[in-house]
Design an enzyme around this catalytic site. Sequence first.
Site, PDB file in Angstrom:
ATOM      1  N   ARG A 191     -45.526 -25.968  -4.597  1.00  0.00           N
ATOM      2  CA  ARG A 191     -44.800 -24.973  -4.858  1.00  0.00           C
ATOM      3  C   ARG A 191     -43.543 -25.204  -3.813  1.00  0.00           C
ATOM      4  NH1 ARG A 191     -44.252 -18.558  -3.692  1.00  0.00           N
ATOM      5  NH2 ARG A 191     -42.397 -18.127  -4.763  1.00  0.00           N
TER       6      ARG A 191
ATOM      7  N   GLU B 178     -49.002 -18.674 -11.857  1.00  0.00           N
ATOM      8  CA  GLU B 178     -47.907 -19.609 -11.535  1.00  0.00           C
ATOM      9  C   GLU B 178     -48.725 -21.079 -10.901  1.00  0.00           C
ATOM     10  OE1 GLU B 178     -44.589 -17.994  -8.595  1.00  0.00           O
ATOM     11  OE2 GLU B 178     -46.260 -16.332  -8.919  1.00  0.00           O
TER      12      GLU B 178
ATOM     13  N   HIS C 130     -38.698 -17.357  -8.891  1.00  0.00           N
ATOM     14  CA  HIS C 130     -39.810 -16.942  -9.627  1.00  0.00           C
ATOM     15  C   HIS C 130     -39.662 -17.725 -11.030  1.00  0.00           C
ATOM     16  CE1 HIS C 130     -39.820 -12.666  -7.750  1.00  0.00           C
ATOM     17  NE2 HIS C 130     -40.801 -13.375  -7.228  1.00  0.00           N
TER      18      HIS C 130
ATOM     19  N   ARG D 231     -37.432  -5.359  -0.341  1.00  0.00           N
ATOM     20  CA  ARG D 231     -35.957  -5.791  -0.462  1.00  0.00           C
ATOM     21  C   ARG D 231     -35.163  -4.851  -1.388  1.00  0.00           C
ATOM     22  NH1 ARG D 231     -37.443 -11.573  -2.946  1.00  0.00           N
ATOM     23  NH2 ARG D 231     -39.466 -11.469  -1.525  1.00  0.00           N
TER      24      ARG D 231
ATOM     25  N   ASN E  81     -49.263 -23.958  -1.860  1.00  0.00           N
ATOM     26  CA  ASN E  81     -48.100 -22.956  -1.623  1.00  0.00           C
ATOM     27  C   ASN E  81     -47.927 -22.545  -0.246  1.00  0.00           C
ATOM     28  OD1 ASN E  81     -46.331 -21.164  -1.418  1.00  0.00           O
ATOM     29  ND2 ASN E  81     -47.196 -19.800  -3.004  1.00  0.00           N
TER      30      ASN E  81
END
Length: 395
Positions: free
Chosen positions: A85, A379, A174, A235, A7
Amino acid sequence: MNVLVLNCGSSSAKFAVINPVSGQEAVSGIAQRLGSKHASLDWKRNGSKESRPIPGAHHEEALRAVVALLHELGLADDLVGIGHRVVHGGSKFSGSMKITPEVVAMVEACIPLGPLHNPPNLLGIKVAQELFPTMLQVGVFDTAFHQTMPPVAYTYPVPHEWLEAHGVRRYGFHGTSHRFVARHALTLTGLPADDHAIVTAHLGNGCSCTAVRNGRSVDTTMGLTPLEGVMMGTRSGSVDPAIIGHVSTALKRSAQDVLDVLNKKSGLLGVSGLSNDMRTVEEAAAAGNARASLALDIFCYVLAKAIAGLVVPLGRLDALAFTGGIGENSVTVRARTVELLGFLGLTLDPALNAVHGRGQHGRITTGMRPQALVVPTNEELMIAMDTADIAQSAS
Ligand code: AMP
């Protein structure tokens, strides 16, 4: 039989060697602060942590250091593939794909949609191909799971030419986590695979919720970019877009500057003025800090509204699964959110809520349907499983 999961972010590269069947991690780690003199390679193996300085290393040198480490640990020889990823697959990918020159070109074509993430993801692919030229490489896309959303969910009410000419639509993110968690929630609840309505709430530094109907994403809170949706660490989530024009005029800053603030200095950090970390915000709120308290209130309120909104495409709610650093660990966020959603038939079981946390899955409400539960995400394992599936179907 192991899979190397990579990743690559803008200044770090996470890696793990995972057995896709047992889920066991032979090693996992991160090369971080890349490009700086403090760059380091940190890893965990058999419960113990080690670190090695790699001063000045960029992605390429860092990945070479990772591969050298795998050779040292004797883990480079039984790999069946490398799973990457990839953050933005646009509307080009509805599942994980064997990396080919055509796939690389399609990921490149998605760079305007994911300008921060796709370039380092592509770099990781390129370096891994150089280091393991004959090895199967697989791209696993954050957006792919949401490609099953219907037009009514993904189309913004803006001029249609924006969609056709510039790909302006909701993509969602996600996806790997939502897919893993929905699958696991199905096993834990015993709901039928062909008749279930689940909302998955991935609450980490980035937060998003997804409506999953019979294993397929039918709506999600993130949009064209990961800025849309619920409140997050830094965010803002969804806000009136006119804020951008208003603040850029008021502060004499560019629209891009204001957008940067909405991405990097808003959310829990912006409201509390303290931190993007939920632990700090919760502690300060408990100690009487009014802004931390407000940040926590907004976080749970916006989250509950979003989850309730996702019941519209589902038509009913069978299960609500919490995951991610906050979803798995914050007893307070889960309790508050479930209480706000009481009208859907969810009733918190405080004792169960207190015991379920990271690594400890299970129901946190009384009654079986609907139920809320904690489902730790993984993940990396999902990426390893997809890579092994593609390796198997290719052999
Ligand atoms: P993730 O991105 O999934 O690693 O989640 C990171 C976030 O999880 C951090 O920003 C923390 O706010 C949150 N977190 C981790 N542990 C706890 C905890 N015990 N209580 C509340 N929040 C937590």
